[in-house]
Design an enzyme around this catalytic site. Structure first.
Site, PDB file in Angstrom:
ATOM      1  N   HIS A 198      -9.249   4.056   0.842  1.00 13.13           N
ATOM      2  CA  HIS A 198      -8.693   5.465   0.555  1.00 13.13           C
ATOM      3  C   HIS A 198     -10.099   6.405   0.843  1.00 13.13           C
ATOM      4  O   HIS A 198     -10.876   6.530   0.237  1.00 13.13           O
ATOM      5  CB  HIS A 198      -8.305   5.596  -0.781  1.00 13.13           C
ATOM      6  CG  HIS A 198      -7.166   4.939  -1.307  1.00 13.13           C
ATOM      7  ND1 HIS A 198      -5.856   5.593  -1.352  1.00 13.13           N
ATOM      8  CD2 HIS A 198      -6.764   3.608  -1.446  1.00 13.13           C
ATOM      9  CE1 HIS A 198      -5.115   4.689  -1.605  1.00 13.13           C
ATOM     10  NE2 HIS A 198      -5.429   3.428  -1.888  1.00 13.13           N
ATOM     11  N   GLU A 231       0.867  -4.208  -7.196  1.00 13.42           N
ATOM     12  CA  GLU A 231      -0.512  -3.935  -7.597  1.00 13.42           C
ATOM     13  C   GLU A 231      -0.375  -3.890  -9.254  1.00 13.42           C
ATOM     14  O   GLU A 231      -0.826  -4.602  -9.870  1.00 13.42           O
ATOM     15  CB  GLU A 231      -1.009  -2.454  -7.067  1.00 13.42           C
ATOM     16  CG  GLU A 231      -2.530  -2.446  -7.658  1.00 13.42           C
ATOM     17  CD  GLU A 231      -2.835  -1.006  -6.925  1.00 13.42           C
ATOM     18  OE1 GLU A 231      -1.930  -0.078  -6.529  1.00 13.42           O
ATOM     19  OE2 GLU A 231      -3.889  -0.706  -7.044  1.00 13.42           O
TER      20      GLU A 231
END
Ligand SMILES: [Zn+2]
Length: 374
Positions: free
Chosen positions: A25, A219
């Site tokens: 990210h 996740e």
């Protein structure tokens, strides 16, 4: 520059190995000093003003076991990334840092809708990141390193702008693969309570244009989320996907032999070789307690799943691709063959034309051969 943290069992420096990074990210990989300088420019209040202390604050907040303090770290990074200039700088430095770590191909992801607080428009924001990536590629080349980088645009699953972001991604597809353009769409944000099926319009837009999709799934949430990512999102890869382990029943086998019964979703993911973008250190942080030894990475690898090794958020997790590899190698006794497998899997899963993926595979083979000979 010898640094013990990067040395693999057997003596090879992990930074010298050619690596492919699919899940990183942009707002999770800033240099602490850059955060301080960008904050000063816009008068943004920071929890610490010394880069070293700020770096520690990021790591400790991310590893505190509290979701609130984990999210507060992104309020800071996103908070200082609200101008074209800031986005350009952060993207440029990210590429330089990845190249320095030995990454030869990366996909950087970010959510444009989170960077419009100071008047930037979505197209301008994407153009800024594209320019920053190109500058970073040129900087790396000047330093003698070859890296190719593309962007993934994230739609936020708790919001209602995902179709707009998918259109934005389609408008900014890279003409030349690997030179900074957008190569795919991702669904990010809080997984529980916000299934991929809530964003059918965005996924349909991508599918109609044959535009690659990856989805954060498995996740925080479990099998339902993974199933929706595959069926509703038509995801070609799974962001993390580690909860696929919920669909695997391990049965006692002979020594050194893993035997397991796979449910239908796990079987599909394994047999179709759907790549899992696993980020072990990040998973341990966001999942609360637990050690690397308890992480399902090795189980999935042993069972033949297509696992790739990722950083997710380099700043918050205090990590890099090389560090993830050294940690995994130390924990699970992986040798260079294993580490090469993870890179081949990532190259094959890259959102690039097949010829470019083959080229990455050749570079990986050459780089690992060189490391073996030394
Ligand atoms: Zn992620």
């Amino acid at each position: 520059m010898s640094d013990e943290r990067f040395i693999l069992p057997g003596g090879v420096d992990a930074r010298a190995l050619p690596k492919v990074l699919l899940h990183d990210h942009l707002d999770g990989g800033l240099r602490p000093r850059t955060v301080v300088e960008l904050a000063e420019e816009i008068g943004f209040e920071l929890p610490e003003r010394d880069p070293e202390l700020l770096g520690r604050w990021f790591r400790e907040s991310a590893d505190s076991g509290s979701l609130t303090s984990y999210l507060s770290t992104f309020a800071v990074t996103v908070g200082v990334m609200q101008t074209a200039q800031a986005l350009r700088r952060v993207a440029r430095e990210a590429v330089v840092d990845l190249a320095e770590d030995g990454v030869i191909y990366a996909e950087l992801r970010w959510a444009p809708e989170q960077h419009l607080g100071r008047g930037l428009d979505p197209d301008g924001a994407v153009r800024a990141v594209t320019e920053g990536i190109r500058q970073g590629i040129a900087d790396a080349r000047d330093a003698g390193r070859r890296i190719r980088v593309q962007q993934l645009l994230c739609g936020m699953r708790q919001g209602d702008r995902t179709a707009e972001i998918a259109e934005l991604a389609l408008r900014h597809q890279g003409a030349a693969p690997g030179q900074g353009g957008v190569c795919g769409f991702d669904l990010a944000g809080p997984e529980i309570g916000f299934p991929p099926s809530d964003h059918q319009d965005a996924f349909d837009l991508c599918a109609e244009e044959f535009f690659p999709v990856t989805v954060h799934a498995g996740e925080a949430d479990g099998l339902d989320s993974i199933e929706s990512a595959l069926l509703d999102g038509r995801a070609l890869r799974l962001g993390h996907g580690v909860r696929i382990a919920d669909d695997i029943e391990v049965i006692a086998g002979a020594e050194d032999e893993v035997r397991a019964v796979l449910g239908p979703i796990a079987e599909w993911v394994k047999d179709r070789r759907i790549p899992l973008e696993v980020a072990p250190t990040s998973n341990l942080h966001s999942g609360g307690a637990g050690t690397l030894a308890e992480h399902p990475f090795d189980l999935l690898y042993e069972l033949g799943f297509t696992v790739t090794v990722n950083t997710d958020n380099r700043l918050m997790s205090g990590t890099s691709t090389s560090l993830e590899l050294t940690r995994l190698a130390a924990e699970f006794d992986y040798d260079l063959e294993d580490l090469a497998q993870f890179q081949y899997a990532a190259a094959e899963a890259a959102f690039l034309p097949s010829e470019d993926r083959d080229r990455l595979t050749d570079l990986i083979a050459d780089g690992f051969d060189e490391a073996r000979d030394e």
